[in-house]
Motif scaffolding. Structure first.
Motif, mmCIF file in Angstrom:
data_model
loop_
_atom_site.group_PDB
_atom_site.id
_atom_site.type_symbol
_atom_site.label_atom_id
_atom_site.label_comp_id
_atom_site.label_asym_id
_atom_site.label_seq_id
_atom_site.Cartn_x
_atom_site.Cartn_y
_atom_site.Cartn_z
ATOM 1 N N CYS A 80 16.464 -15.049 -0.333
ATOM 2 C CA CYS A 80 15.951 -16.040 0.536
ATOM 3 C C CYS A 80 16.186 -17.404 0.241
ATOM 4 O O CYS A 80 15.886 -17.944 -0.767
ATOM 5 C CB CYS A 80 14.565 -15.793 0.734
ATOM 6 S SG CYS A 80 13.637 -16.643 1.925
ATOM 7 N N PHE A 88 3.193 -12.329 5.615
ATOM 8 C CA PHE A 88 3.660 -10.957 5.880
ATOM 9 C C PHE A 88 2.197 -10.536 6.654
ATOM 10 O O PHE A 88 1.174 -11.166 6.393
ATOM 11 C CB PHE A 88 3.715 -10.083 4.768
ATOM 12 C CG PHE A 88 5.092 -10.379 4.001
ATOM 13 C CD1 PHE A 88 6.485 -9.843 4.790
ATOM 14 C CD2 PHE A 88 5.288 -11.142 2.905
ATOM 15 C CE1 PHE A 88 7.416 -10.301 3.998
ATOM 16 C CE2 PHE A 88 6.584 -11.380 2.139
ATOM 17 C CZ PHE A 88 7.705 -10.907 2.883
ATOM 18 N N TRP A 96 -5.383 -11.184 -8.934
ATOM 19 C CA TRP A 96 -5.723 -11.664 -10.435
ATOM 20 C C TRP A 96 -5.720 -13.008 -10.463
ATOM 21 O O TRP A 96 -6.074 -13.586 -11.469
ATOM 22 C CB TRP A 96 -4.837 -10.894 -11.333
ATOM 23 C CG TRP A 96 -3.444 -11.123 -11.086
ATOM 24 C CD1 TRP A 96 -2.869 -12.425 -11.546
ATOM 25 C CD2 TRP A 96 -2.463 -10.595 -10.410
ATOM 26 N NE1 TRP A 96 -1.742 -12.221 -11.163
ATOM 27 C CE2 TRP A 96 -1.324 -11.227 -10.283
ATOM 28 C CE3 TRP A 96 -2.622 -9.540 -9.528
ATOM 29 C CZ2 TRP A 96 -0.075 -11.005 -9.538
ATOM 30 C CZ3 TRP A 96 -1.563 -9.016 -8.680
ATOM 31 C CH2 TRP A 96 -0.357 -9.901 -8.799
ATOM 32 N N LYS B 147 1.756 -3.128 -4.766
ATOM 33 C CA LYS B 147 1.941 -3.177 -3.280
ATOM 34 C C LYS B 147 3.521 -3.804 -2.915
ATOM 35 O O LYS B 147 3.803 -4.701 -3.723
ATOM 36 C CB LYS B 147 0.881 -4.005 -2.597
ATOM 37 C CG LYS B 147 -0.324 -3.259 -2.626
ATOM 38 C CD LYS B 147 -1.486 -3.995 -1.903
ATOM 39 C CE LYS B 147 -1.335 -5.439 -1.589
ATOM 40 N NZ LYS B 147 -2.366 -5.992 -0.904
ATOM 41 N N VAL B 149 4.462 -5.605 -0.531
ATOM 42 C CA VAL B 149 4.287 -6.677 0.021
ATOM 43 C C VAL B 149 4.362 -7.788 -1.126
ATOM 44 O O VAL B 149 4.888 -8.800 -0.945
ATOM 45 C CB VAL B 149 3.186 -6.870 0.940
ATOM 46 C CG1 VAL B 149 1.921 -6.839 0.328
ATOM 47 C CG2 VAL B 149 3.319 -8.129 1.678
ATOM 48 N N LEU B 150 3.697 -7.386 -2.308
ATOM 49 C CA LEU B 150 3.805 -8.310 -3.528
ATOM 50 C C LEU B 150 5.254 -8.569 -3.998
ATOM 51 O O LEU B 150 5.505 -9.501 -4.230
ATOM 52 C CB LEU B 150 2.737 -7.826 -4.392
ATOM 53 C CG LEU B 150 1.192 -7.526 -4.262
ATOM 54 C CD1 LEU B 150 0.437 -7.378 -5.212
ATOM 55 C CD2 LEU B 150 0.838 -9.004 -3.631
ATOM 56 N N LYS B 152 8.018 -8.124 -2.224
ATOM 57 C CA LYS B 152 8.570 -8.844 -1.116
ATOM 58 C C LYS B 152 8.370 -10.277 -1.134
ATOM 59 O O LYS B 152 9.314 -11.253 -1.341
ATOM 60 C CB LYS B 152 8.278 -8.299 0.267
ATOM 61 C CG LYS B 152 8.865 -7.198 0.597
ATOM 62 C CD LYS B 152 8.521 -7.022 2.128
ATOM 63 C CE LYS B 152 8.348 -5.677 2.750
ATOM 64 N NZ LYS B 152 7.797 -5.759 4.316
ATOM 65 N N THR B 153 7.096 -10.678 -1.693
ATOM 66 C CA THR B 153 6.613 -11.978 -1.658
ATOM 67 C C THR B 153 7.551 -12.755 -2.841
ATOM 68 O O THR B 153 7.778 -13.849 -2.778
ATOM 69 C CB THR B 153 5.112 -12.133 -1.826
ATOM 70 O OG1 THR B 153 4.304 -11.458 -0.902
ATOM 71 C CG2 THR B 153 4.678 -13.663 -2.261
ATOM 72 N N ARG B 155 10.195 -11.790 -4.200
ATOM 73 C CA ARG B 155 11.571 -11.935 -3.825
ATOM 74 C C ARG B 155 11.815 -13.284 -2.920
ATOM 75 O O ARG B 155 12.740 -14.187 -3.196
ATOM 76 C CB ARG B 155 12.057 -10.933 -2.853
ATOM 77 C CG ARG B 155 12.701 -9.812 -4.060
ATOM 78 C CD ARG B 155 13.500 -8.650 -3.319
ATOM 79 N NE ARG B 155 14.799 -9.097 -2.973
ATOM 80 C CZ ARG B 155 15.371 -8.239 -2.286
ATOM 81 N NH1 ARG B 155 14.879 -6.995 -1.899
ATOM 82 N NH2 ARG B 155 16.440 -8.586 -1.992
ATOM 83 N N VAL B 156 10.984 -13.447 -1.861
ATOM 84 C CA VAL B 156 11.198 -14.574 -1.255
ATOM 85 C C VAL B 156 10.788 -15.620 -1.666
ATOM 86 O O VAL B 156 11.524 -17.014 -1.390
ATOM 87 C CB VAL B 156 10.024 -14.568 0.048
ATOM 88 C CG1 VAL B 156 9.817 -15.763 0.795
ATOM 89 C CG2 VAL B 156 10.314 -13.204 0.999
ATOM 90 N N MET B 157 9.970 -15.794 -2.992
ATOM 91 C CA MET B 157 9.811 -17.030 -3.676
ATOM 92 C C MET B 157 11.040 -17.236 -4.511
ATOM 93 O O MET B 157 10.961 -18.168 -5.315
ATOM 94 C CB MET B 157 8.679 -17.060 -4.475
ATOM 95 C CG MET B 157 7.157 -17.151 -3.437
ATOM 96 S SD MET B 157 5.857 -16.940 -4.391
ATOM 97 C CE MET B 157 4.625 -17.486 -3.192
ATOM 98 N N GLY B 158 11.833 -16.335 -4.630
ATOM 99 C CA GLY B 158 13.096 -16.298 -5.414
ATOM 100 C C GLY B 158 12.954 -16.070 -7.110
ATOM 101 O O GLY B 158 13.555 -16.632 -7.926
ATOM 102 N N LEU B 159 11.952 -15.440 -7.377
ATOM 103 C CA LEU B 159 11.686 -15.045 -8.654
ATOM 104 C C LEU B 159 12.619 -14.339 -9.209
ATOM 105 O O LEU B 159 13.108 -13.190 -8.584
ATOM 106 C CB LEU B 159 10.018 -14.288 -8.659
ATOM 107 C CG LEU B 159 8.759 -15.196 -9.098
ATOM 108 C CD1 LEU B 159 8.637 -16.278 -8.023
ATOM 109 C CD2 LEU B 159 7.819 -14.729 -9.396
ATOM 110 N N THR B 167 4.907 -11.992 -13.848
ATOM 111 C CA THR B 167 3.821 -12.963 -13.180
ATOM 112 C C THR B 167 3.350 -11.963 -12.027
ATOM 113 O O THR B 167 2.118 -12.405 -11.357
ATOM 114 C CB THR B 167 4.301 -14.081 -12.559
ATOM 115 O OG1 THR B 167 5.546 -13.945 -12.007
ATOM 116 C CG2 THR B 167 4.687 -15.153 -13.874
ATOM 117 N N VAL B 168 4.115 -10.857 -11.489
ATOM 118 C CA VAL B 168 3.360 -10.460 -10.646
ATOM 119 C C VAL B 168 3.250 -8.697 -10.992
ATOM 120 O O VAL B 168 1.964 -8.399 -10.570
ATOM 121 C CB VAL B 168 4.499 -10.347 -9.220
ATOM 122 C CG1 VAL B 168 4.074 -9.281 -8.137
ATOM 123 C CG2 VAL B 168 4.692 -11.590 -9.078
ATOM 124 N N PRO B 171 0.494 -8.188 -14.354
ATOM 125 C CA PRO B 171 -0.818 -8.422 -13.772
ATOM 126 C C PRO B 171 -1.363 -7.410 -12.852
ATOM 127 O O PRO B 171 -2.675 -7.013 -12.780
ATOM 128 C CB PRO B 171 -0.740 -10.004 -13.534
ATOM 129 C CG PRO B 171 0.361 -10.338 -13.067
ATOM 130 C CD PRO B 171 1.362 -9.260 -13.805
#
Lengths: 269, 249
Positions: A80, A88, A96, B147, B149-150, B152-153, B155-159, B167-168, B171
């Protein structure tokens, strides 16, 4: 600026069948679409028409089988690009983290000093009406507020193109109308291009400058409706006669496609 | 202290009292042949725990247990994450893990003894194999159930993959992982003590086995009391941590 903000050229998506036998499932396309800088574009279509696939292609989560997508002139390839933000349909808040830390999450990897980060988070908290919940956890918030946290988290990175995948799908009608107002006001304030996916015709008609109507699978754009709303508008637009005309036209285009989607044929011509 | 924590402590107080009453009743029924009264146990314990002999055995057990737990947690987490992140691998190995989980570990002890010899390493290995599998299974499921969607989030943020795990995924999966660690903790303790009981020259398990041989009821009851107290206390601490973690979810 003559260059479109995002351009989809002959985009097609075919998924392999789960058993791997025979031809794949043609889910989408071919699609041609240019989004203008700063416009509010909505896509409506019957369920299963590939709306969410279209979104995943635009943010580089999936690569199209055929065709290409360019954002600000650069092709999107597997990741992206900066400058695109997404909200979404499902609740994507991080359970958390507090509301404040949720919103700051995307900022942390940007090269910004801490003060600038805090300022942006404070601004987003205020804009989304979350100030008094800054230190709460998502589980203490309603579904609508959690979605606002996700919108704020996307906003703080100041994207130039915001993609919304049925962000209000899980909310009640009144909240949706009000969230629509908030989206419109932040669209005006940020000047970003907005691409909204929805299954609600009235939502599309109320919010967008242009509305793309998608056919049932394989999803293609079969109509593009211009609303000609003033930039300075809000949910009260639903009272106008022109609003009825737009939704009527959308439904005319969609009715047959929606029937196909639920497996019915047109009874009479 | 929150209301629920106060309630937990109050409940624990009542439970302790109930156990003491039951203990005293049982003692009245059975007598000195196999039991000691709570009071004389406490007196004996107070005297015994200061002896150098006890301290040596306790240190040995603690060392074995801490090492076993460390190995169980780190390898359990590693296996859980490796398999949880790869759907294909998890489909292959998960049935194996479940099968291993239901094997009575004691049947493997002779082999471990032959590999490691009598001593600390055999006990550590035996304790660890009790804890690894439940921790790995819980972690695997926790990681797999994050989940989408987490992800996907992120990936979209480029992590990067590392940042996404840190970080995802971690936790998000932590409450479930911790439930696995709680189970792994008690199983590792069982394994370590069992290891000491059946083939060891040192440790609380050895002391217990020795006392059984000598029909030393004082020591038997004291050790039961101490181990129950330790396991119970550790259980409460882990539960409190667990509550803190899950409070937000």
């Amino acid at each position: 600026m003559t260059q479109p903000h995002i351009r989809l050229t002959d985009v097609e998506m075919t998924f392999p069948r789960p058993d791997g036998v025979g031809e794949g499932i043609h889910a989408l396309g071919p699609i041609q679409l240019d989004l203008r800088h700063g416009e509010f574009f909505a896509v409506v279509g019957p369920s299963g028409c590939g709306k969410s696939t279209l979104l995943e292609l635009m943010i580089g989560l999936t690569s199209p089988t055929k065709g290409s997508i360019t954002f600000e002139g650069q092709p999107i390839n597997g990741s992206c690009p900066d400058g695109i933000g997404v909200v979404f349909q499902e609740d994507a808040s991080f359970a958390w983290l507090t509301v404040r830390d949720n919103i700051a999450f995307g900022l942390r990897r940007m090269a910004l000093d801490r003060r600038e980060q805090d300022e942006r988070v404070d601004k987003a908290l205020a804009m989304m009406g979350l100030v008094e919940f800054a230190d709460a956890y998502p589980s203490q918030l309603s579904g609508g507020m959690r979605q606002r946290v996700c919108i704020a988290r996307t906003l703080v990175t100041e994207p130039r193109l915001i993609l919304l995948d049925e962000p209000f799908g899980a909310l009640d009608q009144q909240t949706r109308l009000l969230m629509g107002d908030e989206i419109l006001s932040l669209w005006r304030k940020t000047g970003a291009t907005i691409f909204l996916i929805t299954h609600a015709l009235d939502e599309a008609a109320m919010l967008a400058d242009r509305i793309g109507v998608m056919s049932s699978r394989p999803g293609q754009l079969i109509d593009i409706v211009e609303t000609h709303w003033p930039r300075d508008r809000d949910s009260r637009i639903v009272e106008q006669d022109a609003f009825g005309a737009v939704t009527a036209r959308l439904w005319r285009s969609l009715r047959v496609e929606s029937m196909k989607a639920i497996g019915k044929k047109e009874a009479s011509s | 202290m929150s209301a629920s924590t106060r309630r937990l402590f109050a409940n624990m107080g009542w439970l302790t009292l109930a156990i003491l009453v039951l203990w005293q009743g049982l003692y009245a029924l059975i007598g000195d042949i196999a039991l000691r009264s709570p009071v004389s146990t406490l007196q004996f314990t107070a005297k015994f725990i200061t002896t150098p002999q006890f301290v040596t055995h306790l240190t040995e057990t603690l060392k074995a247990f801490v090492l076993a737990l460390l190995i169980a947690v780190t390898s359990g987490l590693a296996i859980g994450f490796l398999l949880g992140l790869k759907r294909f691998a998890s489909e292959i190995f998960e049935p194996f893990l479940i099968a291993i989980y239901s094997v009575p570990k004691i049947t493997l002890y002779p082999i471990l003894l032959l590999i490691f010899g009598l001593g600390l390493s055999a006990k550590v290995a035996f304790g660890a194999i009790h804890g690894i599998v439940p921790i790995a299974l819980f972690t695997l499921n926790a990681v797999r159930n994050v989940k989408p969607v987490l992800l996907k989030t992120s990936r979209v943020m480029g992590l990067s993959t590392g940042a996404t795990i840190r970080t995802v995924i971690f936790p998000s999966a932590l409450p479930e992982i911790f439930a696995g660690i709680r189970i792994g903790f008690s199983l590792t303790l069982i394994g370590t003590l069992l290891g000491e009981m059946f083939a060891s020259q040192r440790g609380l398990g050895f002391l217990l086995m020795n006392a059984i041989g000598l029909h030393n009821v004082d020591v038997i009851v004291m050790l039961t009391f101490l181990l129950t107290g330790f396991a119970g206390m550790a259980g409460i601490v882990l539960l409190l941590i667990n509550r803190r973690i899950t409070a937000q979810v």
